[in-house]
Design a protein around this motif. Sequence first.
Motif, PDB file in Angstrom:
ATOM      1  N   UNK A  32       0.876  -1.027  -0.083  1.00 60.30           N
ATOM      2  CA  UNK A  32      -0.125   0.100  -0.088  1.00 60.30           C
ATOM      3  C   UNK A  32       1.038   1.305   0.070  1.00 60.30           C
ATOM      4  N   UNK A  33       0.300   2.252  -0.676  1.00 59.66           N
ATOM      5  CA  UNK A  33       0.885   3.609  -0.442  1.00 59.66           C
ATOM      6  C   UNK A  33       0.563   4.093   0.694  1.00 59.66           C
ATOM      7  N   UNK A  34       1.506   5.051   1.448  1.00 65.61           N
ATOM      8  CA  UNK A  34       1.016   5.566   2.630  1.00 65.61           C
ATOM      9  C   UNK A  34       1.629   7.005   2.890  1.00 65.61           C
ATOM     10  N   UNK A  35       0.822   7.763   3.210  1.00 64.06           N
ATOM     11  CA  UNK A  35       1.068   9.097   3.764  1.00 64.06           C
ATOM     12  C   UNK A  35       1.132   9.517   5.322  1.00 64.06           C
ATOM     13  N   UNK A  36       1.914  10.337   5.615  1.00 66.37           N
ATOM     14  CA  UNK A  36       1.925  10.355   7.327  1.00 66.37           C
ATOM     15  C   UNK A  36       1.835  12.038   7.153  1.00 66.37           C
ATOM     16  N   UNK A  37       0.647  12.629   8.094  1.00 68.37           N
ATOM     17  CA  UNK A  37       0.313  13.900   8.351  1.00 68.37           C
ATOM     18  C   UNK A  37       0.601  14.198   9.668  1.00 68.37           C
ATOM     19  N   UNK A  38       1.463  15.230  10.202  1.00 68.58           N
ATOM     20  CA  UNK A  38       1.566  15.676  11.376  1.00 68.58           C
ATOM     21  C   UNK A  38       1.136  17.199  11.307  1.00 68.58           C
ATOM     22  N   UNK A  39      -0.261  17.170  11.691  1.00 63.24           N
ATOM     23  CA  UNK A  39      -0.687  18.763  11.817  1.00 63.24           C
ATOM     24  C   UNK A  39       0.155  19.894  12.420  1.00 63.24           C
ATOM     25  N   UNK A  40       0.604  19.368  13.665  1.00 65.71           N
ATOM     26  CA  UNK A  40       1.355  20.446  14.374  1.00 65.71           C
ATOM     27  C   UNK A  40       2.487  19.683  15.059  1.00 65.71           C
ATOM     28  N   UNK A  41       3.731  20.164  14.571  1.00 64.34           N
ATOM     29  CA  UNK A  41       4.835  19.535  15.371  1.00 64.34           C
ATOM     30  C   UNK A  41       5.515  20.790  16.294  1.00 64.34           C
ATOM     31  N   UNK A  90      -8.625  22.653  12.650  1.00 69.22           N
ATOM     32  CA  UNK A  90      -9.041  21.313  12.180  1.00 69.22           C
ATOM     33  C   UNK A  90      -9.448  21.202  10.711  1.00 69.22           C
ATOM     34  N   UNK A  91     -10.159  21.998  10.143  1.00 69.45           N
ATOM     35  CA  UNK A  91     -10.528  22.093   9.016  1.00 69.45           C
ATOM     36  C   UNK A  91      -9.387  21.967   7.896  1.00 69.45           C
ATOM     37  N   UNK A  92      -8.287  22.660   8.319  1.00 77.83           N
ATOM     38  CA  UNK A  92      -7.014  22.676   7.408  1.00 77.83           C
ATOM     39  C   UNK A  92      -6.468  21.056   7.561  1.00 77.83           C
ATOM     40  N   UNK A  93      -6.625  20.376   8.771  1.00 82.70           N
ATOM     41  CA  UNK A  93      -6.150  19.182   8.774  1.00 82.70           C
ATOM     42  C   UNK A  93      -6.980  18.143   8.045  1.00 82.70           C
ATOM     43  N   UNK A  94      -8.324  18.324   8.113  1.00 82.78           N
ATOM     44  CA  UNK A  94      -9.160  17.216   7.121  1.00 82.78           C
ATOM     45  C   UNK A  94      -8.756  17.987   5.857  1.00 82.78           C
ATOM     46  N   UNK A  95      -8.700  19.104   5.296  1.00 82.14           N
ATOM     47  CA  UNK A  95      -8.407  19.298   3.957  1.00 82.14           C
ATOM     48  C   UNK A  95      -6.974  18.592   3.604  1.00 82.14           C
ATOM     49  N   UNK A  96      -6.111  18.849   4.281  1.00 78.92           N
ATOM     50  CA  UNK A  96      -4.702  18.297   3.877  1.00 78.92           C
ATOM     51  C   UNK A  96      -4.884  16.682   3.795  1.00 78.92           C
ATOM     52  N   UNK A  97      -5.480  15.969   4.799  1.00 83.75           N
ATOM     53  CA  UNK A  97      -5.676  14.646   4.865  1.00 83.75           C
ATOM     54  C   UNK A  97      -6.460  13.954   3.616  1.00 83.75           C
ATOM     55  N   UNK A  98      -7.761  14.938   3.506  1.00 83.93           N
ATOM     56  CA  UNK A  98      -8.325  14.380   2.065  1.00 83.93           C
ATOM     57  C   UNK A  98      -7.818  14.525   0.970  1.00 83.93           C
ATOM     58  N   UNK A  99      -6.833  15.565   0.732  1.00 80.09           N
ATOM     59  CA  UNK A  99      -6.052  15.713  -0.574  1.00 80.09           C
ATOM     60  C   UNK A  99      -4.884  14.435  -0.671  1.00 80.09           C
ATOM     61  N   UNK A 100      -4.276  14.264   0.685  1.00 82.56           N
ATOM     62  CA  UNK A 100      -3.521  13.070   0.425  1.00 82.56           C
ATOM     63  C   UNK A 100      -4.163  11.603   0.201  1.00 82.56           C
ATOM     64  N   UNK A 107      -3.771   6.878   4.629  1.00 84.73           N
ATOM     65  CA  UNK A 107      -3.200   8.360   5.338  1.00 84.73           C
ATOM     66  C   UNK A 107      -3.356   8.266   6.737  1.00 84.73           C
ATOM     67  N   UNK A 108      -2.180   8.423   7.279  1.00 85.03           N
ATOM     68  CA  UNK A 108      -1.993   8.469   8.837  1.00 85.03           C
ATOM     69  C   UNK A 108      -1.931   9.732   9.372  1.00 85.03           C
ATOM     70  N   UNK A 109      -2.876  10.195  10.272  1.00 83.23           N
ATOM     71  CA  UNK A 109      -2.727  11.530  10.921  1.00 83.23           C
ATOM     72  C   UNK A 109      -2.570  11.610  12.441  1.00 83.23           C
TER      73      UNK A 109
END
Length: 236
Positions: A32-41, A90-100, A107-109
Motif C-alpha cells: 500500500x502507498x502511505x502518507x503521514x500527516x503531522x498537523x502540528x509539530x 481542524x478544517x486545515x487538517x481535514x483538507x490536507x488529509x483528504x488531498x493526500x 493516510x495516517x494523521x
Amino acid sequence: MSSVLVITGTGTEVGKTMTTAAVAAAALAAGRSVAVLKPAQTGVLPGEPGDADEVARLAGAVTSVELARYPEPLAPATAARRSGLAPVRPAEVAEAAGKLATDHDLVLVEGAGGLLVRFDDEGGTLADAARLLDAPVLVVTSAGLGTLNTTELTARELRSRRLDLLGVVLGSWPNDPDLASRCNLTDLPVVAEAPLLGALPEGCGGLLPANFRAKASSWLAARLGGTWNAETFRAP
C-alpha cells in the motif's frame, strides 16, 4: 483499514510516533502507498527532524507532511500563540488529509499529545479533525499503572462525539512487565470497549530501520495489517 486513520494518545510520550511508524511499515509491506500527516509539530527547531521524519526513517517510502512547526515543546495552541505563528485549524487538517487520500492508499494523521490538546485558541482539536474526516481513531496508551483511567476517559470522549474507536495499542511494552502491566492486557479492552490491537516492544525505535520494518507487522493485529494476537500475547 479506512483510507484515513487518526492516531492519538492518552498523553505525551506514550509511543504515538512509533505506532504510526509500525502501522506505516506494515501497510508498505502489504504493497500500500502511505502518507503521514503531522498537523502540528512542537518542540522542534527549523531543520531538525520531526515526528513525520522519524516515521519515514523507520517505515520507509512514505509521503511525510507537516502543516506547522513551533519551536517550544508546548500544546500547539500555546506554542503558536507564543511564537507569533498561525495556528493549525481542524478544517486545515481535514483538507490536507483528504488531498493526500486521493493518491495514497492510507493516510495516517498523528496528533500531538492527547485527543483534546488544542490546536487553536478557539478550542479546535484532533477530535474535530477526525469528525470532519469521518475517520476512525486509534488510541495509543501506556502499559503500566494509571493507563486504565486515561484510556477510559479518551474512549468515553470518542464515543460522546460519535467517533469510531478502532482499538487500542500499547505504545511501549516493557521488557520486564510488572503486575499492573500484565493485568492491563485484560482490563484495557474492557474499559475502552474496544479491542487491543498491538503492543510495541520497549525501545523499538532504536532498531535499525530494516529490522523495524521486518518486525513491525508482528507487533500489530490483523486489523492494522499485522499478525499479532492479543490472546496469545496474554498467555503466560
